[in-house]
Design an enzyme around this catalytic site. Structure first.
Site, PDB file in Angstrom:
ATOM      1  N   ARG A 173       0.825  -1.207   0.000  1.00 51.56           N
ATOM      2  CA  ARG A 173       0.000   0.000   0.000  1.00 51.56           C
ATOM      3  C   ARG A 173       0.863   1.262   0.000  1.00 51.56           C
ATOM      4  O   ARG A 173       0.552   2.260   0.648  1.00 51.56           O
ATOM      5  CB  ARG A 173      -0.951   0.018   1.201  1.00 51.56           C
ATOM      6  N   SER A 252     -11.304  -0.110   3.006  1.00 48.51           N
ATOM      7  CA  SER A 252     -10.538  -0.379   4.227  1.00 48.51           C
ATOM      8  C   SER A 252      -9.932   0.923   4.741  1.00 48.51           C
ATOM      9  O   SER A 252      -9.123   1.551   4.063  1.00 48.51           O
ATOM     10  CB  SER A 252      -9.422  -1.392   3.940  1.00 48.51           C
ATOM     11  N   GLU A 356      -5.415   4.322   5.833  1.00 54.95           N
ATOM     12  CA  GLU A 356      -5.088   4.164   4.424  1.00 54.95           C
ATOM     13  C   GLU A 356      -5.514   5.372   3.597  1.00 54.95           C
ATOM     14  O   GLU A 356      -4.771   5.799   2.714  1.00 54.95           O
ATOM     15  CB  GLU A 356      -5.744   2.884   3.875  1.00 54.95           C
TER      16      GLU A 356
END
Length: 364
Positions: A173, A252, A356
């Site tokens: 990520r 998420s 995130e």
């Protein structure tokens, strides 16, 4: 005065819309207005708008699909540039996508073309240009394995550059683009797909394999793989639906923690003390002696179950990783919930979750 070459664009596109609402451009439907909103439909328009803002010293916010943004209730004191470029070009198994292309639609088109490599990334909201920034991944695939190069405007150099996969600095990520958010503006993404005779890439995610009744490593028909992933995502509220507040989220909200061996040992001790000696939290090798565990598991075991909350921002009723706007939330409502979850997990297990989504004008 800059001596860089100029690209002329119509006056209305240069000046854009004043005091423009940004909430409708995000999947959270949160955030205040921008001083100005410009929508660019070509690469030249993108570059011209970025150069104009940089030359004037105006803060610039890049918006693609808006699926990974948490914007302050006060809005953005500067220019918001919405990238709405289009372009889907297949040359054999090589795919070039304009940054503004809808990612989920692009995945569907590759499946229709019989090409494997991103079929398990179906249903992820947002634009193609955002995928290398986050190194988007799900259900055993991530774009780092298929991206060959990214064309971007380098604001520091004042020129368009092409970065190879290695130069993108991909990690979990993460990427060079995320590490330097004020330097690169993605224009084009190129991917190398696979012609496997209508079959998917080998399945790497156990949940997907179980849902399909096959083994990890098996291949299945491309369309079946895509539809299965879409069904799994929908069951977790991870497919956008304007009528379903469980999908008014950024997917998420927290990344899965990656722990050193020492951190993992300390974590296991906390788990034993809290949940008993027979409790085994998820653990996956993350390279170089690192271990990845599950943020969703941590959140749930810390007491934040599906549907948690009584206010306008709550945890999704379908998935503990999704924080949602129930329709009347503010950004501050969302952040209050996120901080409560983050602090609760840290108190329970000694692990600090990391958000995130990108925050604009606010911080967790």
């Amino acid at each position: 005065m800059s001596d860089r070459p100029r690209t002329l664009v119509p006056v209305q596109e240069r000046h854009g819309e004043a005091n423009a609402p940004l909430a409708p451009l995000t999947t959270f439907r949160l955030g205040g207005p921008a001083n100005r909103l410009i929508t660019a439909t070509t690469d030249d328009e993108v570059v011209a708008a970025v150069r104009a803002a940089d030359d004037a010293g105006t803060p610039l916010l890049i918006i693609g699909g808006g699926s990974n943004l948490v914007i302050s209730d006060k809005g953005f004191d500067g220019t918001a540039l919405r990238i709405a470029t289009t372009g889907f070009e297949l040359d054999g198994t090589a795919l070039t996508l304009a940054a503004g292309e809808n990612w989920s639609d692009a995945v569907a088109r590759t499946v229709e073309a019989g090409l494997a490599g991103i079929e398990c990334l179906a249903g992820i909201p947002g634009s193609a240009g955002a995928t290398p920034v986050q190194n988007v991944g799900a259900y055993g695939q991530e774009v780092a394995t298929t991206i060959t190069e990214v064309t971007a405007y380098d604001r520091r150099a004042g020129e368009t550059v092409t970065l190879t996969n290695e130069q993108c600095g991909f990690a979990y990520r993460d990427s060079r683009f995320k590490q330097h958010p004020d330097r690169f503006v993605v224009l084009r993404v190129r991917l190398a797909l696979e012609d496997a005779g209508g079959l998917s890439a080998p399945l790497k995610y156990a949940e997907t394999a179980r849902a399909l009744g096959v083994e990890v490593g098996d291949r299945v028909p491309l369309d079946i793989a895509r539809k299965t992933v879409l069904a799994l995502r929908a069951g977790k509220g991870m497919v956008l639906d304007p009528e379903d507040h469980d999908t008014w989220s950024a997917g998420s909200f927290f990344t899965n923690p990656i722990l050193t061996e020492a951190e993992h040992a300390a974590f296991l001790e906390r788990v034993r003390d809290r949940l008993g000696p027979d409790t085994a939290p998820p653990a996956f090798p993350a390279g170089d002696g690192l271990v990845k565990t599950s943020a969703a598991w941590l959140i749930d075991r810390a007491g934040f179950t599906k549907g948690y909350g009584t206010g306008p921002a709550r945890i999704s009723t379908k998935h503990t990783l999704a924080l949602t706007n129930r329709g009347e939330a503010t950004t501050e409502d969302l952040l209050a919930l996120a901080r409560e979850v983050r602090d609760g997990v840290h108190a329970a297990f000694g692990i600090t979750l990391v958000n995130e989504p990108v925050t604009v004008g606010v911080s967790l």
